[in-house]
Design an enzyme around this catalytic site. Structure first.
Site, PDB file in Angstrom:
ATOM      1  N   ASP A   1     -11.413   1.935   3.172  1.00  0.00           N
ATOM      2  CA  ASP A   1     -11.607   0.485   3.025  1.00  0.00           C
ATOM      3  C   ASP A   1     -13.077   0.142   2.783  1.00  0.00           C
ATOM      4  O   ASP A   1     -13.394  -0.968   2.359  1.00  0.00           O
ATOM      5  CB  ASP A   1     -11.132  -0.257   4.286  1.00  0.00           C
ATOM      6  CG  ASP A   1      -9.742  -0.866   4.123  1.00  0.00           C
ATOM      7  OD1 ASP A   1      -9.330  -1.100   2.973  1.00  0.00           O
ATOM      8  OD2 ASP A   1      -9.091  -1.119   5.161  1.00  0.00           O
TER       9      ASP A   1
ATOM     10  N   GLN B   1      -4.997  -1.976   9.311  1.00  0.00           N
ATOM     11  CA  GLN B   1      -4.746  -3.297   8.743  1.00  0.00           C
ATOM     12  C   GLN B   1      -5.283  -4.381   9.677  1.00  0.00           C
ATOM     13  O   GLN B   1      -4.999  -4.379  10.873  1.00  0.00           O
ATOM     14  CB  GLN B   1      -3.230  -3.468   8.511  1.00  0.00           C
ATOM     15  CG  GLN B   1      -2.846  -4.738   7.785  1.00  0.00           C
ATOM     16  CD  GLN B   1      -3.378  -4.781   6.347  1.00  0.00           C
ATOM     17  OE1 GLN B   1      -3.300  -3.803   5.612  1.00  0.00           O
ATOM     18  NE2 GLN B   1      -3.932  -5.916   5.962  1.00  0.00           N
TER      19      GLN B   1
ATOM     20  N   LYS C   1       0.843  -1.205   0.000  1.00  0.00           N
ATOM     21  CA  LYS C   1       0.000   0.000   0.000  1.00  0.00           C
ATOM     22  C   LYS C   1       0.875   1.250   0.000  1.00  0.00           C
ATOM     23  O   LYS C   1       0.618   2.206  -0.729  1.00  0.00           O
ATOM     24  CB  LYS C   1      -0.949  -0.017   1.211  1.00  0.00           C
ATOM     25  CG  LYS C   1      -2.060  -1.048   1.040  1.00  0.00           C
ATOM     26  CD  LYS C   1      -2.854  -1.330   2.299  1.00  0.00           C
ATOM     27  CE  LYS C   1      -3.745  -2.553   2.037  1.00  0.00           C
ATOM     28  NZ  LYS C   1      -4.460  -3.024   3.224  1.00  0.00           N
TER      29      LYS C   1
END
Ligand code: NAD
Length: 278
Positions: free
Chosen positions: A119, A96, A52
């Protein structure tokens, strides 16, 4: 001939478009910034987080990396999220997953400002998708829509069957295909006669989490097959939920593993960060 849908190429196209957009924004004095939070040093998570960061660098998005120790308390993590929620220079943030056992995942996801939820996991984002309001969409299913569209595959009016009802893949996938005017069936572990249901599909999306589960007996001749699964086989080679060798000859189009759905997830995360809720 079967079309092999090239996720590597399509994700690169998207990243290059984003790069252009980001440099046009920079010319107006606007900078995009993504905060990436990792708690603990799970090796798989570290690989994802690193990818990322690399994608941000490529596109020109500023990334803020927070690498917190495994013993971080829930309150400490929530405090950081609240701080990032309040920062005008931060456009998006991701935490995460998975998180260490002492931290409640749901409370953490709920704490993220839905306006920064790149997300697309916040209940507000999920709700917006289900009632057709703009919002952030979960990156893997959003990437699959891009794969279909950019491969010239029509969704409207098609029989779409999704195997799997997880919150991050199966359910949002169903909502997105519906938004594109597909006729959608979602299958799961309690579906009776999975094979017969799958055989109806013009577009079959497989997110079942079981290596090589789907063979040609599940697939209608000429269907489009999208394989979300990622596994390592006994030779440590990557494979999907679909037995590619057996299924591909029967499809009009199929995604390989690796190089199909996988690269799209990060590209769509970057897109969410640059374009905001869509
Ligand atoms: P999950 O385990 O949360 O969900 C699997 C789903 O499959 C469940 O809803 C379950 O009901 C269904 N299922 C299980 N056995 C079944 C059966 N026999 N018949 C019918 N349905 C059955 O998995 P997930 O998080 O949705 O991920 C699915 C796969 O996709 C995994 O292999 C995961 O690694 C992969 N994945 C890939 C990406 C990517 O970026 N490419 C992103 C997320 C997940």
């Amino acid at each position: 001939m079967t079309q092999i849908i090239d996720g590597k190429k399509i994700s690169k196209e998207i990243k290059d478009e984003l790069k252009e957009k980001v440099s046009a924004l920079a010319a107006e004095g606007i900078e995009k910034c993504l905060a990436v939070i990792q708690v603990g040093a799970d090796p798989a998570s570290s690989v994802y987080v690193n990818n990322k960061k690399k994608a941000c660098e490529y596109i020109g998005i500023r990334s803020l990396a927070y690498e917190l120790p495994a013993e971080t308390t829930e309150e400490e993590l929530l405090e950081l999220i609240r701080e990032l929620n309040g920062r005008a220079d931060v456009d998006g943030m991701i935490v995460q997953l998975p998180l260490p056992a002492q931290i409640n995942e749901e409370r953490v996801l709920l704490a993220i400002d839905p306006a920064k939820d790149v997300d697309g996991f916040h209940p507000m984002s999920v709700g917006n998708l289900s009632i057709g309001r703009p919002g952030f969409v979960s990156c893997t299913p959003a990437g699959i829509i891009q794969l279909l569209k950019r491969s010239g595959i029509e969704i409207s009016g098609k029989e779409c069957v999704v195997i799997g009802r997880s919150n991050i893949v199966g359910k949002p996938m169903g909502m997105l295909l519906l938004r594109e005017n597909g006729t959608v069936t979602i299958c799961h572990s309690r579906t009776k006669d999975l094979r017969q249901v799958c055989k109806r599909a013009d577009i079959l999306v497989v997110a079942i989490g079981k290596p090589l589960f789907i063979d040609e007996t599940y697939v209608k001749e000429g269907a489009v097959v999208i394989d979300v699964g990622i596994h390592r086989d006994e030779n440590n080679k990557l494979c999907g939920d679909v037995d590619f060798e057996r299924v591909a000859p029967h499809c009009s189009a199929i995604t390989p593993v690796p190089g199909g759905v996988g690269p799209m997830t990060i590209a769509m995360l970057m897109s969410n960060c640059v374009f905001g809720p869509q």
